[in-house]
Design a protein around this motif. Structure first.
Motif, short mmCIF file in Angstrom:
data_model
loop_
_atom_site.label_atom_id
_atom_site.label_comp_id
_atom_site.label_asym_id
_atom_site.label_seq_id
_atom_site.Cartn_x
_atom_site.Cartn_y
_atom_site.Cartn_z
N VAL A 199 -6.59 7.99 6.08
CA VAL A 199 -7.57 7.47 7.26
C VAL A 199 -6.79 6.37 8.11
N LEU A 200 -6.10 5.51 7.20
CA LEU A 200 -5.14 4.44 8.02
C LEU A 200 -4.11 4.92 8.81
N ILE B 72 -9.19 -0.57 0.12
CA ILE B 72 -8.09 0.35 -0.22
C ILE B 72 -6.99 0.62 0.69
N CYS B 73 -7.45 0.60 2.02
CA CYS B 73 -6.45 0.42 3.25
C CYS B 73 -5.65 -0.77 3.25
N VAL C 287 -11.66 1.52 11.09
CA VAL C 287 -12.01 0.05 11.96
C VAL C 287 -11.53 -1.14 11.41
N PHE C 288 -11.58 -1.31 10.16
CA PHE C 288 -11.47 -2.69 9.70
C PHE C 288 -10.08 -3.10 9.40
N VAL C 289 -9.10 -1.88 9.04
CA VAL C 289 -7.72 -2.28 8.93
C VAL C 289 -7.09 -1.33 10.06
N GLY C 290 -7.16 0.06 10.33
CA GLY C 290 -6.54 0.79 11.12
C GLY C 290 -6.51 0.44 12.53
N MET C 291 -7.82 0.23 13.03
CA MET C 291 -8.03 -0.20 14.39
C MET C 291 -7.70 -1.70 14.62
N PHE C 292 -8.01 -2.47 13.54
CA PHE C 292 -7.70 -4.15 13.96
C PHE C 292 -6.30 -4.34 13.79
#
Length: 350
Positions: A92-93, A173-174, A248-253
């Motif tokens: 996902v990340l 996890i991400c 959202v909280f890791v990838g996009m940020f």
């Protein structure tokens, strides 16, 4: 050479890795994700052994039991990370940053996630066969511990509870995946992966891949849970929550913090991808714009963006050179070589 790299350098690595993951051969996708699901199940097996064997301790010190579970579960995920196994939760990340940077087509991202999820499920179910017919967790007190876990994970919480817990889970996890790229040594990578995973287990968050192993084992041992209810009340909310938490909280940020600003300064608007054969490649890059000499961060950013784009372009050339004769293995080697060369140069830049 330094033993660590910076968070912004990692962000650019993730863009390149996400694109390469999405365009890898289907058989490689299947095998890597099968192994990832099986290795995470190793941690799940240890978790069930500790939980079932500590039921007396849990009555007086439930917090201590959670700490023990947090110590043993990450072992499987560490093995998967170090050996190249893949998980849908971690992918996902990679896919999020590659999609936000328009380095991978949407259909490729969806394909990778679906294959990843199904591969993880297959690996988990296969390891259930090993554990069950090996008579590892079918005897007391371990069997009753698996049934108790089903109550805690599926029967007692609501759908929304599982969904929200899954968001918090894949956020951690991400973060573990992201942090593992900060270091170049095995010991440091193990520690950076271990800490966030330990945290989510102790807290009691829900991981969709872990649930693929933990819940069916309890069902086999007699938990009052149907397959349909397992899918609806465990797999569906945990998968959706994991997607949101990681993307959202890791990838996009972190894409917004590190990649978007640098890309905007370097080339202006982000360019989409075009399809050549079965390989996503960037459209013609806009020429680099002048940057103020006083901004050292942006100068360094030029190198990072160029390395990322160079690796992708070389990978695309490798696929194109061999597409006519069907020699997919040679193009994979070229893409891998280009990617490794980019990472080598990234590590030398301080």
């Amino acid at each position: 050479m330094a033993d660590t790299i910076t968070a912004d350098e990692v962000a650019f690595q993730l863009v390149t890795i996400g694109s390469l993951k999405a365009s890898q051969r289907l058989d490689h996708m299947i095998i890597k994700n099968f192994l990832g699901g099986a290795l995470v199940s190793v941690g799940g097996m240890l978790t069930l052994l500790v939980k079932g064997g500590c039921q007396g301790l849990a009555e007086n010190n439930p917090g201590l039991v959670q700490l023990l579970l947090g110590l043993v579960f990450p072992i499987g995920l560490v093995m998967s990370t170090l050996t190249g196994g893949e998980l849908s939760t971690g992918n996902v990340l990679f896919l999020t940053v590659a999609l936000m940077q328009r380095k991978v087509a949407w259909w490729r991202a969806i394909k990778l996630f679906v294959v990843s999820w199904l591969g993880n499920l297959a690996g988990s179910l296969f390891y259930i066969i090993i554990v069950h017919f090996g008579d590892i967790i079918t005897q007391e007190p371990y069997a009753s511990g698996t049934i108790e876990l089903v109550k805690e994970k599926v029967l007692s919480p609501s759908w929304v509870n599982v969904f929200v817990r899954a968001i918090g889970c894949n956020w951690l996890i991400c973060l573990a995946v992201y942090m593992s790229f900060l270091s170049k040594t095995v010991v440091s990578k193990v520690l950076t992966v271990y800490i966030p995973i330990f945290t989510f287990v102790v807290v009691g968050f829900d991981n969709s891949v872990a649930n693929m192993f933990l819940i069916p084992i309890g069902m086999i041992n007699g938990a009052d849970l149907s397959v349909g209810k397992f899918i609806w009340k465990s797999l569906v909310p945990s998968t959706l929550g994991n997607i949101i938490g990681g993307s959202v909280f890791v990838g996009m940020f972190y894409w917004y913090l590190y990649v978007l600003e640098i890309q905007t300064v370097k080339t202006g608007p982000i360019l989409p991808v075009t399809e050549t054969g079965d390989q996503s490649i960037p459209c013609g890059m806009a020429p680099a714009q002048p940057i103020a000499a006083s901004t050292a961060k942006h100068t360094h950013a030029h190198h990072m963006a160029n390395l990322s784009n160079s690796a992708l372009a070389t990978a695309a050339d490798g696929r194109g050179d061999h597409a006519s004769d069907g020699t997919v293995g040679d193009s994979d080697s070229l893409r891998s070589s280009a990617f490794n060369n980019a990472l080598t140069h990234i590590g030398k830049m301080e």
